[in-house]
Design an enzyme around this catalytic site. Structure first.
Site, PDB file in Angstrom:
ATOM      1  CE  LYS A 136     -12.853  -0.165  -4.673  1.00  0.00           C
ATOM      2  NZ  LYS A 136     -12.359   1.218  -4.428  1.00  0.00           N
ATOM      3  CE1 TYR A 221     -17.408   1.131  -6.999  1.00  0.00           C
ATOM      4  CE2 TYR A 221     -15.195   2.033  -7.205  1.00  0.00           C
ATOM      5  CZ  TYR A 221     -16.302   1.734  -6.428  1.00  0.00           C
ATOM      6  OH  TYR A 221     -16.300   2.022  -5.093  1.00  0.00           O
TER       7      TYR A 221
HETATM    8  P1  NDP Z   1      -8.002   6.593   3.814  1.00  0.00           P
HETATM    9  O1  NDP Z   1      -6.556   6.825   3.571  1.00  0.00           O
HETATM   10  O2  NDP Z   1      -8.900   7.761   3.909  1.00  0.00           O
HETATM   11  O3  NDP Z   1      -8.184   5.752   5.165  1.00  0.00           O
HETATM   12  C1  NDP Z   1      -7.504   4.560   5.395  1.00  0.00           C
HETATM   13  C2  NDP Z   1      -7.356   4.366   6.910  1.00  0.00           C
HETATM   14  O4  NDP Z   1      -6.696   3.133   7.113  1.00  0.00           O
HETATM   15  C3  NDP Z   1      -6.476   5.406   7.579  1.00  0.00           C
HETATM   16  O5  NDP Z   1      -7.156   6.568   7.943  1.00  0.00           O
HETATM   17  C4  NDP Z   1      -5.964   4.647   8.785  1.00  0.00           C
HETATM   18  O6  NDP Z   1      -6.958   4.684   9.803  1.00  0.00           O
HETATM   19  C5  NDP Z   1      -5.916   3.197   8.318  1.00  0.00           C
HETATM   20  N1  NDP Z   1      -4.543   2.755   8.030  1.00  0.00           N
HETATM   21  C6  NDP Z   1      -3.940   1.696   8.630  1.00  0.00           C
HETATM   22  N2  NDP Z   1      -2.697   1.543   8.180  1.00  0.00           N
HETATM   23  C7  NDP Z   1      -2.486   2.520   7.281  1.00  0.00           C
HETATM   24  C8  NDP Z   1      -1.361   2.872   6.480  1.00  0.00           C
HETATM   25  N3  NDP Z   1      -0.219   2.176   6.515  1.00  0.00           N
HETATM   26  N4  NDP Z   1      -1.479   3.926   5.663  1.00  0.00           N
HETATM   27  C9  NDP Z   1      -2.626   4.631   5.593  1.00  0.00           C
HETATM   28  N5  NDP Z   1      -3.722   4.333   6.339  1.00  0.00           N
HETATM   29  C10 NDP Z   1      -3.648   3.286   7.176  1.00  0.00           C
HETATM   30  O7  NDP Z   1      -8.491   5.591   2.685  1.00  0.00           O
HETATM   31  P2  NDP Z   1      -9.997   5.309   2.243  1.00  0.00           P
HETATM   32  O8  NDP Z   1     -10.859   5.317   3.425  1.00  0.00           O
HETATM   33  O9  NDP Z   1     -10.339   6.190   1.122  1.00  0.00           O
HETATM   34  O10 NDP Z   1      -9.863   3.820   1.643  1.00  0.00           O
HETATM   35  C11 NDP Z   1      -9.799   2.684   2.471  1.00  0.00           C
HETATM   36  C12 NDP Z   1     -10.321   1.454   1.714  1.00  0.00           C
HETATM   37  O11 NDP Z   1     -11.672   1.681   1.326  1.00  0.00           O
HETATM   38  C13 NDP Z   1      -9.577   1.132   0.415  1.00  0.00           C
HETATM   39  O12 NDP Z   1      -9.476  -0.246   0.256  1.00  0.00           O
HETATM   40  C14 NDP Z   1     -10.451   1.718  -0.677  1.00  0.00           C
HETATM   41  O13 NDP Z   1     -10.323   1.059  -1.924  1.00  0.00           O
HETATM   42  C15 NDP Z   1     -11.830   1.505  -0.080  1.00  0.00           C
HETATM   43  N6  NDP Z   1     -12.814   2.482  -0.562  1.00  0.00           N
HETATM   44  C16 NDP Z   1     -14.016   2.030  -1.019  1.00  0.00           C
HETATM   45  C17 NDP Z   1     -14.959   2.889  -1.476  1.00  0.00           C
HETATM   46  C18 NDP Z   1     -16.274   2.395  -1.926  1.00  0.00           C
HETATM   47  O14 NDP Z   1     -17.059   3.185  -2.448  1.00  0.00           O
HETATM   48  N7  NDP Z   1     -16.597   1.119  -1.736  1.00  0.00           N
HETATM   49  C19 NDP Z   1     -14.694   4.335  -1.538  1.00  0.00           C
HETATM   50  C20 NDP Z   1     -13.429   4.723  -0.979  1.00  0.00           C
HETATM   51  C21 NDP Z   1     -12.524   3.814  -0.523  1.00  0.00           C
HETATM   52  P3  NDP Z   1      -6.563   4.750  11.357  1.00  0.00           P
HETATM   53  O15 NDP Z   1      -5.871   6.056  11.528  1.00  0.00           O
HETATM   54  O16 NDP Z   1      -7.864   4.675  12.046  1.00  0.00           O
HETATM   55  O17 NDP Z   1      -5.681   3.573  11.645  1.00  0.00           O
END
Ligand code: NDP
Length: 369
Positions: A136, A221
């Site tokens: 989401k 949420y």
């Molecule tokens: P992070 O920034 O921690 O991780 C995102 C990952 O996406 C990065 O580590 C990277 O992984 C990859 N990525 C690919 N392209 C990009 C870019 N241009 N910039 C940054 N990262 C990129 O974010 P979150 O994990 O916190 O959030 C990711 C998604 O999950 C969002 O949509 C957020 O809303 C959702 N979310 C949902 C939650 C829930 O409870 N349901 C809680 C937290 C987040 P790599 O290095 O492997 O390519």
């Protein structure tokens, strides 16, 4: 007492040769048997903070297993391969992941990247013939969400949105009470969702990658909660924005929005979405016969709260473990959770977010027909 319990545990385990398993009351459940059905084999795309949490939670899944990764960071891939025993043939990057279509060992891809990338990545996964679980918000507006739904339909794959609360036991208990009429006619919902966001350079504060600000990330949420707690779809919204830091929260990135939603029955919701206040994680609902209050209501848990009948007392289990087992059941057996987690459900939230942004701009009530 402790030694008696140890004795029972040892006896039970050695007697029937099963791993330890206790039900909610702490007693061994004789009906528990190791799961022997189909396992959903999942590749996670985006090995960031939430992807890491999901991967850890999946270690305890019965029906789902992490088998692959898609990442732009080779060093993370190497670490994950070691931690989860992922073979080279199941590792992809953002350029070559379309080749996943030739990989019979992966059933689904869980997209956990920044919001602004979800639409394009989901469509590519669908075209590769794999089911998609997408975090989401599903995209950055309803138009993107609908494109994702259409692409998955055309490819004959499932699209599920990471709505973990739809599997959370206390949330499910309250929704059941509402469905059973225990609150009478739901009249009013209040949702408060927020935290203070740190690093100003992160993608969550970048309009292109986030699609907006707090509303996309955390306000969603309260929107989703209002819908599953009241059991109706809103027909209008009004909204007001407050911005105290225009340097951190640039044009199109909302810091704080208060919004109201009106429902066909006459029920109303009043909500707050913010990146500027900590510890805002509370739902309240009152109906003609009863009420509920949950705080925390959507964090990683334990979720706590009470109703007019007493404390919510469902045991805590890691949300993402329940979610992934539930999604495996949905994909293989068609078993639906109490509130849908499909792409259409995601589009409903996106339409409301679009309307809230429109209401902020126009200052008027926006109809949702
Ligand atoms: P992070 O920034 O921690 O991780 C995102 C990952 O996406 C990065 O580590 C990277 O992984 C990859 N990525 C690919 N392209 C990009 C870019 N241009 N910039 C940054 N990262 C990129 O974010 P979150 O994990 O916190 O959030 C990711 C998604 O999950 C969002 O949509 C957020 O809303 C959702 N979310 C949902 C939650 C829930 O409870 N349901 C809680 C937290 C987040 P790599 O290095 O492997 O390519």
């Amino acid at each position: 007492m402790a030694s008696r319990r140890n004795f029972i545990e040892k006896l039970t385990v050695s007697a029937i040769g099963l791993p330890l398993a206790f039900n909610a009351t702490g007693l061994f459940a004789a009906s528990d048997r190791p799961y022997q059905g189909k396992t959903l084999r999942v590749a996670i795309m985006g090995l960031g903070s939430y992807g890491t949490r999901v991967a850890k939670a999946m270690k305890d899944c019965k029906r789902a297993k992490l088998v692959g990764v898609i990442s732009g960071t080779p060093s993370k891939v190497e670490t994950w391969q070691k931690e989860y025993g992922i073979p080279n043939k199941n590792c992809y990057n953002y350029e070559n992941f379309d080749e996943i279509k030739n990989n019979p060992d992966i059933d689904a891809v869980y997209v956990i990247t920044p919001n602004g990338l979800h639409c394009e990545q989901t469509i590519r996964v669908a075209k590769a013939g794999k089911h998609v679980i997408c975090e989401k918000p599903m995209g950055i507006n309803a138009e993107e969400g609908q494109k994702m739904v259409d692409a998955c339909k055309a490819a004959n794959v499932k699209l599920l949105i990471g709505y973990r609360m739809h599997y959370e036991p206390n949330t499910v208990a309250v929704i059941r009470m509402r469905k059973d009429g225990e609150f009478g006619k739901p009249k009013f919902f209040q949702g408060q969702s927020g935290f203070v966001i740190g690093d100003p350079t992160q993608w969550r504060l970048n309009k292109k990658l986030a699609g907006g600000g707090a509303m996309m990330d955390i306000g969603i949420y309260s929107i989703n909660g209002a819908r599953y707690m009241l059991g109706e779809e809103p027909v209008w919204v009004t909204a007001q924005e407050t911005k105290t830091d225009t340097e951190k929260f640039k044009e199109g990135v909302d810091e704080t929005i208060q919004f109201q939603m009106g429902f066909p029955s006459g029920a109303v919701a009043n909500c707050l979405s913010t990146y500027a206040m900590n510890n805002l994680d509370r739902f309240f609902m009152t109906g003609s016969k009863g009420w509920m209050e949950m705080r925390p209501s959507t964090g990683y848990g334990p979720i706590k709260g009470r109703t007019h009948k007493g404390e919510l007392d469902q045991p805590h289990t890691t949300h993402q473990t329940l979610q992934m087992d539930g999604m495996a059941e949905l994909i293989f057996e068609g078993k639906q959770p109490i509130v849908p987690v499909n792409g259409e459900e995601g589009v409903k939230d996106m339409k409301i977010i679009d309307a809230i942004y429109e209401a902020v701009k126009s200052g008027s009530k926006v109809s949702l027909n």
